[in-house]
Design an enzyme around this catalytic site. Structure first.
Site, PDB file in Angstrom:
ATOM      1  N   ASN A  44       0.829  -1.208   0.000  1.00 27.11           N
ATOM      2  CA  ASN A  44       0.000   0.000   0.000  1.00 27.11           C
ATOM      3  C   ASN A  44       0.863   1.257   0.000  1.00 27.11           C
ATOM      4  O   ASN A  44       0.612   2.211  -0.753  1.00 27.11           O
ATOM      5  CB  ASN A  44      -0.899   0.025   1.240  1.00 27.11           C
ATOM      6  CG  ASN A  44      -2.019  -0.988   1.192  1.00 27.11           C
ATOM      7  OD1 ASN A  44      -2.287  -1.594   0.154  1.00 27.11           O
ATOM      8  ND2 ASN A  44      -2.676  -1.194   2.319  1.00 27.11           N
ATOM      9  N   HIS A 431     -15.929   3.109 -14.540  1.00 30.09           N
ATOM     10  CA  HIS A 431     -15.677   2.299 -13.347  1.00 30.09           C
ATOM     11  C   HIS A 431     -16.885   1.426 -12.983  1.00 30.09           C
ATOM     12  O   HIS A 431     -16.868   0.707 -11.985  1.00 30.09           O
ATOM     13  CB  HIS A 431     -15.326   3.241 -12.183  1.00 30.09           C
ATOM     14  CG  HIS A 431     -14.754   2.580 -10.985  1.00 30.09           C
ATOM     15  ND1 HIS A 431     -15.405   2.555  -9.765  1.00 30.09           N
ATOM     16  CD2 HIS A 431     -13.595   1.901 -10.790  1.00 30.09           C
ATOM     17  CE1 HIS A 431     -14.665   1.917  -8.874  1.00 30.09           C
ATOM     18  NE2 HIS A 431     -13.568   1.502  -9.467  1.00 30.09           N
ATOM     19  N   TYR A 464     -11.842  -9.999  -1.751  1.00 29.51           N
ATOM     20  CA  TYR A 464     -12.527  -8.712  -1.656  1.00 29.51           C
ATOM     21  C   TYR A 464     -13.981  -8.952  -1.250  1.00 29.51           C
ATOM     22  O   TYR A 464     -14.657  -9.811  -1.811  1.00 29.51           O
ATOM     23  CB  TYR A 464     -12.517  -7.968  -2.996  1.00 29.51           C
ATOM     24  CG  TYR A 464     -11.222  -7.293  -3.363  1.00 29.51           C
ATOM     25  CD1 TYR A 464     -10.000  -7.731  -2.859  1.00 29.51           C
ATOM     26  CD2 TYR A 464     -11.209  -6.211  -4.243  1.00 29.51           C
ATOM     27  CE1 TYR A 464      -8.820  -7.109  -3.212  1.00 29.51           C
ATOM     28  CE2 TYR A 464     -10.024  -5.584  -4.602  1.00 29.51           C
ATOM     29  CZ  TYR A 464      -8.827  -6.043  -4.079  1.00 29.51           C
ATOM     30  OH  TYR A 464      -7.652  -5.432  -4.436  1.00 29.51           O
ATOM     31  N   HIS A 589     -14.771  -3.897   0.321  1.00 28.45           N
ATOM     32  CA  HIS A 589     -14.757  -3.205  -0.971  1.00 28.45           C
ATOM     33  C   HIS A 589     -16.147  -2.748  -1.415  1.00 28.45           C
ATOM     34  O   HIS A 589     -16.271  -1.944  -2.328  1.00 28.45           O
ATOM     35  CB  HIS A 589     -14.149  -4.139  -2.025  1.00 28.45           C
ATOM     36  CG  HIS A 589     -13.850  -3.496  -3.336  1.00 28.45           C
ATOM     37  ND1 HIS A 589     -14.628  -3.683  -4.453  1.00 28.45           N
ATOM     38  CD2 HIS A 589     -12.847  -2.661  -3.709  1.00 28.45           C
ATOM     39  CE1 HIS A 589     -14.118  -3.008  -5.467  1.00 28.45           C
ATOM     40  NE2 HIS A 589     -13.046  -2.369  -5.045  1.00 28.45           N
TER      41      HIS A 589
END
Length: 691
Positions: A44, A431, A464, A589
């Site tokens: 990250n 997206h 996720y 998520h």
């Protein structure tokens, strides 16, 4: 208007990454899982410096303020970030050296350093170096006023402080590559009696440097790494060939300017200053770390089959209503289906495409791809569908950061197979997570949709946490079809969206209307509440509205995994806002928006966070849940997460990441509770069928 409090975006993100580091410190977790969280923290942080910190460095170079960062000067921002990161890196080193290494030793896993090696170890290391490493180490003597070597992005190097053995005994400097891009970072040494002796590749290079510089006496060695700016810097997306510009920019990414130079904190000033001058770095480029860098390599830490040091298995559960359906499409026509990942298997989604490819009644398949698995049954199904005469259309967002090259490769492969591939729009990213299948049933068109909060990625679906909805509801399918028409033909839909909230059309205004309705209800003295779950909350216009809602008396629950610029629970500003962040086994998520709405209990799932980029610069899709049973299930999951008193942290302006310990006297770990909630439902459905 009130001057509402706000936390700078990147300071809030660093607090999130600290929550990841807290997991490595959590002694209730299995040891190898704690090591994995060290890797996640490091990965990250590396991406943060390649993207966000690189942006601040660019602003610093031109001494430009940005209102996005609350009018804080870039110099202040960089200094604050460096101070926080330095503090976190020191904590990282303490966790690794004082907590992790002793625990490994208790399980007979010994991580040796160079001076710990036995003669047998040294012989093994010499042979390993000569057989596997010698072609890659690239030793370079650093000489002033000579052409300096190029440091590859995120590549590990060993800097060497030494002096001549003969002559004037002058001090000298050199660098050597640590070839972790070619070889495993952790090498097993000869072991006996059930022990596992490991040495890091870095220490094998340390042991070997004297052979590379025979005319010098080695005084000491210190690891270094340079991170480079990952921005593509496409000057004008609106003219010329955008795809060609992206490809050209990708070729230049690995030679971008420095965004971070990290070095061993024990390095003497003389060597640091020499390296700083040699590689033309300024003081805002450099950061101290421990003895080792690129700690995301801990993802590859060997486990030696010790499953007791890993999380207990939690196998994804089947969804028989689709996976075992005699008529897959009839099952979706009969009712909507909600899947919750990674608790459910992803097989139902893969079958959506595989069944469509083989079905002679299917004429069209459409999908939006943002991130794709390296090996993808979905992509294989789409290519097979073309061979079987289907019209297949794929919109690929090639500006998905760090997945650009993979997406381009998939695009080329799909085009070669005959798929109609559409690529990125200038100025915006697509997206949305959408798929559409068109069947001709009894001479009439029937549309089927899959809408999700997560990507069509078979690998990330295992880790996720996301929601996915299968539906044949015409209120949704007709509007999803209009989105695909827009993506394929860049034609503005003639009819406005009535059910979906779509970025570039009605997403921001639709969300504002929903919040404003709650404000009006509270103002009229009626119950008003909302629960918002997302990855990040940064958009200042939306934050101002949430503060206004709190002022009006709206009860607001926030479940925010990452960035939260808003300050919950501040008296006089946000006392009606409660905010938590959950970091655990799976990456949270999903985006879920729940509004009381005068008792209607409106629930939306979304691909969008409350970030300016999502609400203003992307094509996103937020979709309503109309099935009452599914709505109840989502609200039940939100309640479980709000009751988490094991892995939830309280969000506050102090950025202290204090654990929430309220609610039940029982320990509620939401991800574990949700898994068993879904498992109980599965068992109940099976018993009902048997009756």
């Amino acid at each position: 208007m009130k001057d509402y409090p706000a936390i700078p975006r990147d300071i809030s993100w660093l607090a999130f990454n600290h929550r990841v580091l807290q997991e490595a410190k959590d002694e209730s977790l299995p040891l190898f899982e704690r090591i994995k969280f060290l890797a996640i923290y490091s990965s990250n942080l590396d991406e943060f410096f390649r993207v966000r910190m690189a942006n601040h460095r660019n602003l610093l170079r031109v001494n430009k303020k940005t209102k996005r960062e609350l009018d804080i000067s870039p110099k202040q921002t960089v200094r604050t970030i460096q101070r926080i990161v330095n503090r976190q890196q020191e904590e990282f080193s303490r966790i690794f050296e004082k907590k992790i290494i002793p625990q490994l030793a208790k399980h007979k896993i010994v991580l040796k350093r160079r001076l710990d090696m036995t003669e047998e170890d040294q012989e093994y290391v010499r042979n390993y170096f000569r057989e596997y490493m010698l072609p890659y180490v690239q030793p370079v003597l650093l000489i002033k006023d000579m052409v300096r070597p190029f440091l590859n992005n995120a590549q590990l190097y060993l800097s060497i402080l030494m002096h001549e053995k003969e002559g004037k005994n002058r001090e000298a400097y050199a660098i050597v590559k640590i070839p972790s891009d070619h070889l495993p970072r952790f090498i097993e040494l000869p072991s006996t009696d059930g022990e596992h002796n490991l040495i890091m590749l870095d220490d094998i290079v340390r042991h070997s440097v004297s052979w590379m510089f025979p005319g010098y006496e080695i005084e000491d060695t210190f690891s270094i790494k340079l991170t480079r700016d990952a921005e593509l810097y496409i000057d004008d997306e609106f003219s010329g060939d955008l795809l060609a510009k992206i490809k050209s920019s990708l070729n230049r990414r690995h030679v971008g300017p420095a965004s971070r130079f990290v070095y061993d904190r024990t390095m003497p000033d003389s060597l640091r200053e020499y390296l700083q001058e040699t590689f033309e770095l300024d003081r805002y480029d450099i950061l101290t770390e421990g003895r080792y860098h690129n700690n995301f390599d801990f993802f590859g830490f060997p486990t030696f089959g010790m499953t007791k040091l890993l999380n207990p298995p939690q196998p994804p559960l089947p969804y028989p209503a689709l996976q075992e359906a005699e008529d897959y499409w009839a099952s979706i026509r009969e009712r909507d289906h909600l899947l919750v990942y990674p608790y459910h298997q992803y097989e139902s989604v893969v079958l959506f495409f595989e069944r469509a490819a083989e079905d002679p009644l299917v004429s069209h398949i459409k999908i939006v791809q943002y991130r794709v698995a390296r090996k993808s049954r979905i992509m294989q199904a789409l290519m097979r569908a073309v061979r079987l005469g289907k019209q297949v259309s794929v919109f690929i967002e090639v500006k998905a950061r760090f997945d650009e090259e993979a997406n381009l490769r998939w695009g080329e492969k799909l085009e070669e197979a005959g798929v109609h591939v559409h690529y990125s729009f200038p100025g915006v990213k697509v997206h949305s997570k959408l798929a559409l299948v068109r069947r001709v049933e009894n001479g009439e068109e029937q549309l089927y949709n899959y809408l999700s909060t997560g990507n069509f990625h078979e690998d990330t679906a295992k880790v996720y946490s996301d929601f996915g909805l299968f539906t044949a509801d015409e209120r949704l399918t007709s509007e999803v079809a209009r989105i695909f028409s827009f993506l394929e033909n860049v034609m503005i839909p003639e009819q406005p969206f009535q059910h979906l909230l779509v970025g570039q059309f009605n997403l921001r205004s639709g969300l504002e209307d929903l919040i404003d309705f709650e404000i009006a209800e509270a103002g009229a003295g009626r119950p008003a509440a909302m629960t918002l779950k997302m990855n990040s909350l940064q958009d200042m216009a939306m934050i101002d509205r949430l503060y206004a809602a709190s002022d009006a008396g709206v009860r607001i629950n926030l479940i925010i995994r990452g960035i939260c610029v808003l300050v919950p629970g501040r008296k006089g500003y946000s006392e009606n806002i409660h905010g938590v962040s959950i970091v655990d086994r799976y990456l949270e998520h999903a985006r879920v928006f729940h509004f009381h709405h005068a008792g209607e209990e409106l629930v939306y799932l979304s691909s969008a966070d409350f970030m300016t980029r999502n609400l203003s610069h992307r094509v996103e899709t937020t979709f309503p849940i109309y099935d009452e049973e599914i709505k109840d299930r989502i609200l039940e999951i939100l309640d479980v997460q709000l009751a988490d008193n094991v892995k939830a942290r309280l969000l506050s302006d102090q950025q202290g990441n204090s654990y929430y310990r309220g609610g039940s006297d029982l320990s509620i770990r939401s991800q574990k509770e949700i898994y068993h909630l879904i498992k109980r439902s599965l068992v109940a459905e099976q018993l009902e069928l048997e009756e």
